[in-house]
Design a protein around this motif. Structure first.
Motif, PDB file in Angstrom:
ATOM      1  N   ARG A 140       5.411  18.717   1.079  1.00  0.00           N
ATOM      2  CA  ARG A 140       6.254  19.833   0.629  1.00  0.00           C
ATOM      3  C   ARG A 140       6.851  19.554  -0.753  1.00  0.00           C
ATOM      4  N   LEU A 141       7.225  18.320  -1.001  1.00  0.00           N
ATOM      5  CA  LEU A 141       7.752  17.974  -2.323  1.00  0.00           C
ATOM      6  C   LEU A 141       6.689  18.154  -3.403  1.00  0.00           C
ATOM      7  N   ALA A 142       5.471  17.708  -3.124  1.00  0.00           N
ATOM      8  CA  ALA A 142       4.384  17.871  -4.094  1.00  0.00           C
ATOM      9  C   ALA A 142       4.105  19.351  -4.339  1.00  0.00           C
ATOM     10  N   ALA A 143       4.151  20.153  -3.270  1.00  0.00           N
ATOM     11  CA  ALA A 143       3.925  21.599  -3.413  1.00  0.00           C
ATOM     12  C   ALA A 143       5.031  22.262  -4.225  1.00  0.00           C
ATOM     13  N   ALA A 144       6.228  21.642  -4.239  1.00  0.00           N
ATOM     14  CA  ALA A 144       7.340  22.177  -5.024  1.00  0.00           C
ATOM     15  C   ALA A 144       7.330  21.659  -6.460  1.00  0.00           C
ATOM     16  N   VAL A 163       0.856  -1.186   0.000  1.00  0.00           N
ATOM     17  CA  VAL A 163       0.000   0.000   0.000  1.00  0.00           C
ATOM     18  C   VAL A 163       0.892   1.236   0.000  1.00  0.00           C
ATOM     19  N   GLY A 164       0.518   2.217  -0.809  1.00  0.00           N
ATOM     20  CA  GLY A 164       1.289   3.454  -0.861  1.00  0.00           C
ATOM     21  C   GLY A 164       0.373   4.656  -1.028  1.00  0.00           C
ATOM     22  N   ILE A 165       0.982   5.826  -0.942  1.00  0.00           N
ATOM     23  CA  ILE A 165       0.282   7.094  -1.182  1.00  0.00           C
ATOM     24  C   ILE A 165       1.064   7.847  -2.260  1.00  0.00           C
ATOM     25  N   TYR A 166       0.368   8.148  -3.358  1.00  0.00           N
ATOM     26  CA  TYR A 166       0.982   8.886  -4.462  1.00  0.00           C
ATOM     27  C   TYR A 166       0.475  10.325  -4.432  1.00  0.00           C
ATOM     28  N   LEU A 167       1.396  11.266  -4.558  1.00  0.00           N
ATOM     29  CA  LEU A 167       1.041  12.685  -4.594  1.00  0.00           C
ATOM     30  C   LEU A 167       1.489  13.277  -5.919  1.00  0.00           C
ATOM     31  N   VAL A 183       5.480  12.287  -6.047  1.00  0.00           N
ATOM     32  CA  VAL A 183       6.014  11.654  -4.838  1.00  0.00           C
ATOM     33  C   VAL A 183       5.246  10.371  -4.530  1.00  0.00           C
ATOM     34  N   LEU A 184       5.973   9.359  -4.075  1.00  0.00           N
ATOM     35  CA  LEU A 184       5.328   8.144  -3.590  1.00  0.00           C
ATOM     36  C   LEU A 184       5.984   7.718  -2.281  1.00  0.00           C
ATOM     37  N   ARG A 185       5.158   7.530  -1.256  1.00  0.00           N
ATOM     38  CA  ARG A 185       5.618   6.877  -0.028  1.00  0.00           C
ATOM     39  C   ARG A 185       4.807   5.594   0.119  1.00  0.00           C
ATOM     40  N   PHE A 186       5.398   4.564   0.710  1.00  0.00           N
ATOM     41  CA  PHE A 186       4.746   3.254   0.713  1.00  0.00           C
ATOM     42  C   PHE A 186       5.236   2.444   1.905  1.00  0.00           C
ATOM     43  N   LEU A 201      10.911   9.052  -4.568  1.00  0.00           N
ATOM     44  CA  LEU A 201      10.441   7.914  -3.786  1.00  0.00           C
ATOM     45  C   LEU A 201      10.951   8.036  -2.357  1.00  0.00           C
ATOM     46  N   LEU A 202      10.060   7.849  -1.375  1.00  0.00           N
ATOM     47  CA  LEU A 202      10.431   7.896   0.033  1.00  0.00           C
ATOM     48  C   LEU A 202      10.474   6.479   0.582  1.00  0.00           C
ATOM     49  N   CYS A 203      11.620   6.094   1.138  1.00  0.00           N
ATOM     50  CA  CYS A 203      11.820   4.742   1.661  1.00  0.00           C
ATOM     51  C   CYS A 203      11.809   4.777   3.185  1.00  0.00           C
ATOM     52  N   ASN A 204      10.868   4.062   3.781  1.00  0.00           N
ATOM     53  CA  ASN A 204      10.669   4.076   5.229  1.00  0.00           C
ATOM     54  C   ASN A 204      11.825   3.434   5.996  1.00  0.00           C
ATOM     55  N   PRO A 205      12.036   3.869   7.236  1.00  0.00           N
ATOM     56  CA  PRO A 205      12.890   3.121   8.157  1.00  0.00           C
ATOM     57  C   PRO A 205      12.190   1.822   8.568  1.00  0.00           C
TER      58      PRO A 205
END
Length: 273
Positions: free
Chosen positions: A54-58, A14-18, A62-65, A32-36
């Motif tokens: 903030r990345l999307a606003a710039a 599952v992820g969130i795409y912006l 972006v995808l975090r998952f 891409l954001l990679c979780n700890p």
């Protein structure tokens, strides 16, 4: 903000795409954001959410998952392992590039998430423009020792004098200390994969490699000992001292905004240089 389902073989993530938002011009660049891992991932949730906004606003895609066996993705924590998470990151990157149609990508990772991003860069068909690595694990054995110490500290706080005095309590709650990581299970396979991490992991293809650490001098010594060229890695003082493996960071509102500003500042020059 778009919830996405990502398949890595039989592993459902599952992820969130912006998409790019706000007044900034959309950029042909995906991040891409990679979780700890484990508790550090839980405690860094707010940081990642703010960073992705903030990345999307710039103007970035972006995808975090969540890796398989973590967060909202399928699987249990007993099924989590490092190399499996790298494969999950590969699938997430392909989904991000498919959705964004971006010709360039970069990755950000905190703690073990930085190591996932490094391995991803070595496997990806296209090298990243920027790898921003925040407090990456450079000594796997030391990292595991730190997790074990934090687990014992949490149990000592929770049970007070009973913990050191009661062998039965310790055997009941912590029968295999080596498999415990602050409430998350670490299989022998996962432990072996993490133990193998060394400063040599920083040898990864990227147009720019940016290392944010609490002690740049110590990080430089590790790189020198590993024989890595210091001219290919920017080592920056993180200017924040957050122990992500302790309750001090639990449910934290801590978001070092200078990390996010640094990231955005170095994404743009990489894109338009």
């Amino acid at each position: 903000m778009i919830p996405v389902r990502i398949l890595n073989g039989g592993r459902e993530l599952v992820g969130i795409y912006l998409e790019p938002t706000g007044s900034a011009a959309p950029r042909q660049h995906a991040v891409l954001l990679c979780n700890p891992f484990g508790q550090e991932g839980i405690r860094a949730h707010r940081l990642y959410r703010v960073m992705s906004d903030r990345l999307a606003a710039a103007g970035y895609h972006v995808l975090r998952f969540d890796y398989y066996g973590s967060g909202d993705s399928a699987g249990s924590d007993e099924e989590w392992d490092f190399f499996g998470s790298v494969g999950d990151a590969q699938a997430a990157l392909m989904e991000l590039l498919r959705r964004s149609h971006a010709p360039e990508w970069s990755a950000v990772g905190l703690r073990l998430g930085a190591n996932v991003a490094l391995d991803l860069a070595r496997r990806a068909p296209l090298p990243p423009r920027l790898l921003m690595l925040i407090e990456p694990v450079l000594d796997g054995r030391a990292y595991l020792s730190g997790l074990a110490a934090s687990s014992l500290e949490a149990l000592n706080r929770g049970y007070g004098a009973r913990w050191p005095l009661s062998a039965r309590l310790r055997q009941t709650l912590l029968p295999t200390p080596e498999s415990e990581a602050l409430g998350f299970f670490l299989s022998p396979q996962a432990r072996a994969q993490i133990e193998a991490i060394s400063p040599g992991c920083l040898q990864a293809p990227a147009a720019a490699l940016r290392l944010l650490v609490p002690d740049p001098t110590a990080a430089q010594r590790l790189l020198d000992a590993a024989g890595l060229r210091s001219d290919r890695v920017d080592i920056i003082d993180a200017q924040s001292r957050i122990d992500w493996a302790t309750d001090n960071a639990a449910a934290t509102a801590i978001v070092p905004m200078h990390w996010i500003r640094d990231l955005i500042d170095h994404l743009a020059p990489a894109e338009y240089a």
